[in-house]
Design a protein around this motif. Structure first.
Motif, PDB file in Angstrom:
ATOM      1  N   SER A 245       0.039  33.042  66.609  1.00 21.19           N
ATOM      2  CA  SER A 245      -0.113  31.634  66.973  1.00 21.19           C
ATOM      3  C   SER A 245      -1.327  31.083  66.228  1.00 21.19           C
ATOM      4  O   SER A 245      -2.196  31.853  65.793  1.00 21.19           O
ATOM      5  CB  SER A 245      -0.332  31.503  68.480  1.00 21.19           C
ATOM      6  OG  SER A 245      -1.609  32.008  68.826  1.00 21.19           O
ATOM      7  N   PRO A 246      -1.431  29.756  66.096  1.00 21.36           N
ATOM      8  CA  PRO A 246      -2.624  29.184  65.455  1.00 21.36           C
ATOM      9  C   PRO A 246      -3.918  29.620  66.147  1.00 21.36           C
ATOM     10  O   PRO A 246      -4.911  29.930  65.483  1.00 21.36           O
ATOM     11  CB  PRO A 246      -2.412  27.672  65.577  1.00 21.36           C
ATOM     12  CG  PRO A 246      -0.926  27.514  65.620  1.00 21.36           C
ATOM     13  CD  PRO A 246      -0.426  28.721  66.384  1.00 21.36           C
TER      14      PRO A 246
ATOM     15  N   SER B   3      -4.834  26.916  55.472  1.00 18.93           N
ATOM     16  CA  SER B   3      -4.550  26.627  56.880  1.00 18.93           C
ATOM     17  C   SER B   3      -4.501  27.922  57.686  1.00 18.93           C
ATOM     18  O   SER B   3      -3.833  28.881  57.282  1.00 18.93           O
ATOM     19  CB  SER B   3      -3.205  25.906  56.973  1.00 18.93           C
ATOM     20  OG  SER B   3      -2.667  25.957  58.261  1.00 18.93           O
TER      21      SER B   3
ATOM     22  N   SER C 269      -3.123  27.977  60.654  1.00 21.85           N
ATOM     23  CA  SER C 269      -1.794  27.932  61.265  1.00 21.85           C
ATOM     24  C   SER C 269      -0.744  28.541  60.346  1.00 21.85           C
ATOM     25  O   SER C 269       0.081  29.353  60.775  1.00 21.85           O
ATOM     26  CB  SER C 269      -1.401  26.497  61.609  1.00 21.85           C
ATOM     27  OG  SER C 269      -2.287  25.958  62.548  1.00 21.85           O
ATOM     28  N   ALA C 270      -0.757  28.137  59.067  1.00 24.04           N
ATOM     29  CA  ALA C 270       0.226  28.661  58.110  1.00 24.04           C
ATOM     30  C   ALA C 270       0.042  30.161  57.908  1.00 24.04           C
ATOM     31  O   ALA C 270       1.020  30.917  57.866  1.00 24.04           O
ATOM     32  CB  ALA C 270       0.113  27.915  56.784  1.00 24.04           C
TER      33      ALA C 270
ATOM     34  N   SER D 284      -6.897  31.782  64.360  1.00 26.37           N
ATOM     35  CA  SER D 284      -8.266  31.261  64.351  1.00 26.37           C
ATOM     36  C   SER D 284      -9.225  32.258  64.992  1.00 26.37           C
ATOM     37  O   SER D 284     -10.338  32.483  64.487  1.00 26.37           O
ATOM     38  CB  SER D 284      -8.311  29.918  65.080  1.00 26.37           C
ATOM     39  OG  SER D 284      -9.599  29.381  65.041  1.00 26.37           O
TER      40      SER D 284
ATOM     41  N   GLY E 223      -1.305  32.205  60.065  1.00 27.80           N
ATOM     42  CA  GLY E 223      -0.890  32.833  61.313  1.00 27.80           C
ATOM     43  C   GLY E 223       0.624  32.989  61.391  1.00 27.80           C
ATOM     44  O   GLY E 223       1.121  34.049  61.792  1.00 27.80           O
ATOM     45  N   ARG E 224       1.353  31.933  61.019  1.00 31.01           N
ATOM     46  CA  ARG E 224       2.830  32.015  61.018  1.00 31.01           C
ATOM     47  C   ARG E 224       3.303  33.152  60.126  1.00 31.01           C
ATOM     48  O   ARG E 224       4.213  33.895  60.478  1.00 31.01           O
ATOM     49  CB  ARG E 224       3.439  30.697  60.549  1.00 31.01           C
ATOM     50  CG  ARG E 224       3.499  29.639  61.619  1.00 31.01           C
ATOM     51  CD  ARG E 224       4.364  28.451  61.190  1.00 31.01           C
ATOM     52  NE  ARG E 224       3.855  27.795  60.006  1.00 31.01           N
ATOM     53  CZ  ARG E 224       2.932  26.829  60.007  1.00 31.01           C
ATOM     54  NH1 ARG E 224       2.389  26.437  61.147  1.00 31.01           N
ATOM     55  NH2 ARG E 224       2.536  26.268  58.883  1.00 31.01           N
TER      56      ARG E 224
END
Length: 180
Positions: free
Chosen positions: A36-37, A25, A27-28, A41, A30-31
C-alpha cells in the motif's frame, strides 16, 4: 565474511527505494512491490532512519532525491546488480539479457508509455533491470551514466546517434481570451 546490516528486509527496502527514485512516487513503487502507499512510505522511512540520512525531498507535487539519495542510489544499483550477477553465476551464467540499463526520458513519455513497456520487457527478461530517470532536462549521457535517452526534437550537433521513435506532433493551444 560480509554481512549486510538489516539482512533481507533491507534488500527489499533498497529495491523499493530504487523503484521510488525511478518512478518518482512511493505509491507507484509500492504497487510494483505489492505494498500500500502507506506501507511503501513507512518502508522508505525505516530505511532513512537506519541510514541516518534523508534520501528524498518530499513535496505535495514531487518526490526528488537529495544529494544523499543520489549517492545511495548509485551504490544501491551497483550492489543489486552485483547480487544478480552472483545469482546468475550460481546457475551457470545462463543465456539471455542481464544487467542494468539506465534510461532517461521526459516525464510524460516515461509515465504514459515507457513504464508499461518496461514492465512487459522485464517480464520477458527478468535478469535485466532498468533504472529510469524521468526529467524534461537534457541528459548528459556520459556524465549522468545514461545508456539511453529519449527526447523530443532534433539532436544538436554531437557524436550521439539518434533514431526517430515516433513522428509525434505538438500543438500549442490557448484560450481565445488570451489570444488577443
Amino acid at each position: 565474511m560480509i554481512m549486510v546490516r538489516g539482512g533481507a528486509g533491507r534488500l527489499a527496502e533498497i529495491a523499493l527505494f530504487l523503484d521510488a527514485s525511478a518512478l518518482g512516487s512511493f505509491s507507484a513503487a509500492g504497487r510494483k512491490h505489492g505494498l500500500s502507499p502507506a506501507a511503501a512510505s513507512a518502508a522508505i522511512a525505516r530505511l532513512e532512519t537506519a541510514l541516518g540520512a534523508t534520501l528524498f525531498e518530499r513535496t505535495t507535487r514531487q518526490l526528488r532525491l537529495t544529494a544523499e539519495g543520489l549517492h545511495y542510489r548509485q551504490y544501491s544499483e551497483q550492489a543489486l546488480d552485483l547480487l544478480a550477477q552472483a545469482e546468475d553465476g550460481l546457475h551457470g551464467g545462463g543465456a539471455g539479457v542481464r544487467g542494468v540499463v539506465r534510461i532517461s526520458a521526459p516525464s510524460d513519455i516515461g509515465r504514459q508509455l515507457l513504464l508499461p513497456m518496461l514492465d512487459r520487457f522485464a517480464a520477458l527478461h527478468p535478469r535485466l533491470r532498468h533504472a529510469l530517470t524521468l526529467t524534461d532536462m537534457t541528459a548528459n549521457l556520459v556524465q549522468d551514466d545514461i545508456d539511453l535517452a529519449i527526447r523530443y526534437g532534433e539532436l544538436p550537433d554531437s557524436d550521439m546517434v539518434a533514431r526517430l521513435l515516433h513522428p509525434g506532433r505538438r500543438v500549442v493551444c490557448v484560450a481565445p481570451a488570451l489570444a488577443a
